[in-house]
Write an enzyme that holds these catalytic residues in place. Structure first.
Site, PDB file in Angstrom:
ATOM      1  N   GLY A  46       0.839  -1.196   0.000  1.00 48.15           N
ATOM      2  CA  GLY A  46       0.000   0.000   0.000  1.00 48.15           C
ATOM      3  C   GLY A  46       0.868   1.237   0.000  1.00 48.15           C
ATOM      4  O   GLY A  46       2.072   1.169   0.299  1.00 48.15           O
ATOM      5  N   GLN A  51       3.469   9.812   1.279  1.00 44.02           N
ATOM      6  CA  GLN A  51       4.741   9.124   1.050  1.00 44.02           C
ATOM      7  C   GLN A  51       5.408   9.522  -0.263  1.00 44.02           C
ATOM      8  O   GLN A  51       6.579   9.238  -0.469  1.00 44.02           O
ATOM      9  CB  GLN A  51       4.532   7.607   1.079  1.00 44.02           C
ATOM     10  CG  GLN A  51       4.110   7.099   2.450  1.00 44.02           C
ATOM     11  CD  GLN A  51       3.937   5.608   2.439  1.00 44.02           C
ATOM     12  OE1 GLN A  51       2.882   5.109   2.082  1.00 44.02           O
ATOM     13  NE2 GLN A  51       4.982   4.875   2.792  1.00 44.02           N
ATOM     14  N   CYS A  94       7.360  -0.347   6.522  1.00 46.60           N
ATOM     15  CA  CYS A  94       6.829   0.786   5.776  1.00 46.60           C
ATOM     16  C   CYS A  94       7.888   1.266   4.802  1.00 46.60           C
ATOM     17  O   CYS A  94       9.066   1.331   5.154  1.00 46.60           O
ATOM     18  CB  CYS A  94       6.463   1.900   6.758  1.00 46.60           C
ATOM     19  SG  CYS A  94       5.842   3.379   5.961  1.00 46.60           S
ATOM     20  N   HIS A 136      -2.946   1.087   8.371  1.00 46.13           N
ATOM     21  CA  HIS A 136      -1.589   1.632   8.209  1.00 46.13           C
ATOM     22  C   HIS A 136      -1.598   2.812   7.224  1.00 46.13           C
ATOM     23  O   HIS A 136      -1.025   3.866   7.506  1.00 46.13           O
ATOM     24  CB  HIS A 136      -0.676   0.502   7.714  1.00 46.13           C
ATOM     25  CG  HIS A 136       0.744   0.882   7.446  1.00 46.13           C
ATOM     26  ND1 HIS A 136       1.811   0.321   8.116  1.00 46.13           N
ATOM     27  CD2 HIS A 136       1.290   1.761   6.567  1.00 46.13           C
ATOM     28  CE1 HIS A 136       2.940   0.854   7.662  1.00 46.13           C
ATOM     29  NE2 HIS A 136       2.652   1.717   6.715  1.00 46.13           N
TER      30      HIS A 136
HETATM   31 NI    NI Z   1       3.706   2.947   5.429  1.00 47.98          NI
END
Ligand code: NI
Length: 169
Positions: A46, A51, A94, A136
């Site tokens: 994901g 990000q 992550c 998340h």
């Molecule tokens: Ni993440």
């Protein structure tokens, strides 16, 4: 489509709250496609818009491969967890937090509401891995990272290591 650079800790964009999407236009569609390509090439399960440096409430995810099914991209704009229950503990990592994984406790089932990429309302019921990924990624839109859910002790160890790495660079 393009693979975008992924922002990593301690970049402040990861700690900011993303804004509600109010206009669905060509730029947004391009961002969605680029985020999908970035997620698949990373590879990750994901990706949230923060990000890639975009403060918009947008997540893309695909857990189908991990569950042995063919690839199926899912996109939610303005996602919101409207119900959560049960408990699951799973190891998370992550793309924005290099070289670190830890067990995180979350809801085992969630109901998420939002919009699809055309702006139509969608509801997604997630269980297990999908529930974890949804929580998340939605956390990212609120400036929250999985390390915020682990013990202060473990987070301290990680942050000290991160500082050391930054100093060595
Ligand atoms: Ni993440």
């Amino acid at each position: 489509m393009a693979v975008l650079p992924i922002y990593k800790l301690p970049d402040p964009v990861l700690r900011q709250e993303a804004r509600e999407i109010t206009e669905i236009n060509g730029d947004l569609q391009r961002l969605i496609d680029d985020m999908a390509e970035t997620m698949y090439s990373a590879p990750g399960l994901g990706l949230a818009a923060n990000q890639v440096g975009e403060l918009q409430r947008l997540i893309v995810f695909d857990v189908s491969h991990k569950e042995g099914r063919p690839r199926k991209l899912q996109v939610v704009l303005n996602p919101c967890i409207v119900a959560g229950e049960g408990e699951i503990i799973r190891e998370e990592g992550c793309l924005s937090v290099a070289d670190f994984c830890a067990d995180v406790r979350r809801h085992a089932q969630v109901l998420v509401k939002g919009l699809d990429r055309e702006g139509k309302p969608v509801e997604i019921t997630g269980e297990g891995l999908l529930a974890v990924v949804l929580q998340h990624e939605i956390d990212h839109l609120n400036g929250i990272l999985f390390i915020d859910h682990i013990s202060r002790f473990k987070r301290g160890l990680f942050l000290r290591r991160l500082k050391k790495q930054a100093a060595a660079r």
